[in-house]
Scaffold this active site. Sequence first.
Site, PDB file in Angstrom:
ATOM      1  N   HIS B  60       2.279  -4.457   7.154  1.00  0.00           N
ATOM      2  CA  HIS B  60       2.190  -5.663   6.318  1.00  0.00           C
ATOM      3  C   HIS B  60       3.305  -5.732   5.282  1.00  0.00           C
ATOM      4  CE1 HIS B  60       0.240  -3.951   2.610  1.00  0.00           C
ATOM      5  NE2 HIS B  60      -0.319  -3.107   3.443  1.00  0.00           N
ATOM      6  N   GLU B 191      -2.311  -8.889   4.071  1.00  0.00           N
ATOM      7  CA  GLU B 191      -3.193  -7.747   4.360  1.00  0.00           C
ATOM      8  C   GLU B 191      -4.057  -7.405   3.156  1.00  0.00           C
ATOM      9  OE1 GLU B 191      -4.318  -3.383   4.714  1.00  0.00           O
ATOM     10  OE2 GLU B 191      -3.245  -4.422   3.118  1.00  0.00           O
ATOM     11  N   GLU B 192      -3.446  -7.467   1.984  1.00  0.00           N
ATOM     12  CA  GLU B 192      -4.121  -7.002   0.762  1.00  0.00           C
ATOM     13  C   GLU B 192      -5.289  -7.894   0.356  1.00  0.00           C
ATOM     14  OE1 GLU B 192      -3.626  -4.181  -0.431  1.00  0.00           O
ATOM     15  OE2 GLU B 192      -1.570  -3.554  -0.041  1.00  0.00           O
ATOM     16  N   ASP B 214       0.768   1.954   8.056  1.00  0.00           N
ATOM     17  CA  ASP B 214       0.458   1.638   6.659  1.00  0.00           C
ATOM     18  C   ASP B 214       0.498   2.945   5.861  1.00  0.00           C
ATOM     19  OD1 ASP B 214      -0.399   0.307   4.318  1.00  0.00           O
ATOM     20  OD2 ASP B 214      -1.838  -0.908   5.430  1.00  0.00           O
ATOM     21  N   HIS B 300      -1.338   1.572  -5.028  1.00  0.00           N
ATOM     22  CA  HIS B 300      -1.632   0.388  -5.851  1.00  0.00           C
ATOM     23  C   HIS B 300      -1.244   0.581  -7.314  1.00  0.00           C
ATOM     24  CE1 HIS B 300      -4.389  -2.033  -2.926  1.00  0.00           C
ATOM     25  NE2 HIS B 300      -3.322  -1.545  -2.335  1.00  0.00           N
TER      26      HIS B 300
END
Lengths: 359, 328
Positions: B60, B191-192, B214, B300
């Site tokens: 992604h 995606e998130e 990923d 993140h």
Amino acid sequence: MMDIGFLKTLSEARGVSGNEGEVRDHLARTLRGVVDELITDTIGNLIAVRRGTGESPLRVMVAAHMDEVGLMITAADANGYLRFQPVGGIDARVLPAKRVLVGKDAVPGIIGVKPVHLTEPSERRNVLKVDQLYIDIGAKSKDEALGIAPLGEFATFDTPFQYLQGASIEGDEPRGRISGKCFDDRAGCFILHNLLQKQYPFDLYGVFTVQEEVGLRGARVAAFGIDPDLAFVLEGTVCDDSPKEDDISPTTTLGLGAAISIADASVIADRRLVDLLIETATEEGIPYQIKQPMVGGTDAGAIHLQREGIPSVPVAVPSRYLHSPESVIDLLDLQHTIRLVGAALERLPAVWGSRGGVA
Amino acid sequence: MKDTLRKLCEAYGPSGNEGQVRDLIRSEIEGLADSVRVDALGNLIAVKGSGGHRVMLAAHMDEIGVIITHIDENGFLRFAPVGGVWTLGLSGRRVAFADGSIGAIGLEKLDDRDRVPAMAKFYIDIGASKKDEVHLKVGDMAVMTRPFVTNGGRWIGKAMDNRAGCAVLIETMRRLKAPKHEVAFVFTTQEEVGLRGATTSAFGLDPEIAVAVDVTGTGDTPKAAPMAVSLGEGAAIKVRDGGMLAHLGVKDLLVQRAEENGIAYQLEVLEGGTTDGRAIQTSRAGVPTGVVSVPTRYIHSPSEMIDERDAEACASLLVVLLENDITL
């Protein structure tokens, strides 16, 4: 001119998720002869196809959901009280002492509440949970209650449509505000019904969906079946323009025009469609507002994920007190939303190629 | 791979706004694919090779960010998260908008400094002193901004999730000389916020086998949640995560190819979180799907850290997967 009488009919029609027949009948009855095809699909969506002039090969879907939040009968006790569970998102605080209509025959009932004489001050500070509440239809025994309202029967709020002070539908410009049941999403159904009165350069698939309030279920299968190039989703959306102490904007504000979504919890709207709506509103002088991002979800959340992806955008009429027995909308917002989406549809072929991916 | 990843990490691309990343990847893969297209949800699809199986590789492009929800009279911006943004550590961060303008994240006075404040307590300050000085609009998105840096073989940057995966896919395309299969390299969107681009691109491609690429967490930092993945120990081959069980045939084949070719690998069991693999696996009538992960610390956060050798191992593993027969 808008036929507000038909909005009253739609608002007072009863259609909890999974039981949208009455709403569908009103729509089908009035669209017969207006649209070219009228199909009820396997899950219950009403698909109204208005063939275009043939100038554009686009297949455009415009969706509004027929279902409303409500209650389902889950049990009856020895004294004839009916127990229930909510269908869709309902805040338990809005339930006590409300009138409801139970079942196909619209049997009147009241959500019972202990009188103030008998409650302790501490009790009155607590919110009653749904499983502490019951519907009183005047039955005296379990058998009598279940004979009238068998398990699985739906109940809706009993809310008459009314004009609030100053409201008027005389002349071309409606004025003022109306209150009634479930403008989420009968306002959207009303707008779509209006849009279908016209022919467009492309085939318009007007889809009145089922079961939105329990998980966007009807829209999912309708979009898969129709496989449109793009979709607009019409809603009655959250409006919390009550006074606030802090400098924080409301989700939407009544009277400021059609609410365009850039992103909510279910979809990041296709930017090209957002821009089309904003440009259309600006150039045509139609009032609009941007709905506060990331709040709520709509059928667009299901539609945009079908097949190879269907660019989608939600447009909504701000509606106060959503998911309670009463909601309030502004007639001008309603008219502005009809005008905005109608004008955007007219402009669509000029800005959108068929199967339009990002170049 | 380092130069590519540096550019990718420093690019702007929150969910739904992946255009700048997509343009960058398009130029990086120029001439490497037989065909390149963009679908209705913005996924970039590059197809290379023919024959064998239809294989889908997905990484992604989008990164987590924030979206403006309100602009107050004094020109401060309130925001909501786009994807899984942790409030812990937001204060004092810098964010960048699509046009490159920068804001600093401020925090209201706290009543209790020992508790992590709610997102509503934070605001973005772009230096405006009143509302009409703000050129940004409600609905505009921003990403954390932080330069990509290297400490030897350890690379640190924002958006390593999942530009590291994108870089692995690009590196695989560069090294792949003779694919035995029709391989679709898919750089996915959104995606998130719920695996949205992978959902629609998988439907469109209808692959016979798929591998998502990923990042994944590690258990090798002080008092970390237990996890048998460490930085520098090789490509992580997923067994399961919070959203999927990897197809055993795909997982076993990846392990077999790694062992045959002396490629460092580790098996991954991730307790929470998931990847595009979940959406692809359940597309249409089901797609045998595995995941190759780049072990990453501080996911993140604006300082996500990977090990160069792991990323290289991921690319090596994908190359040998695609240059050999696939039998599940």
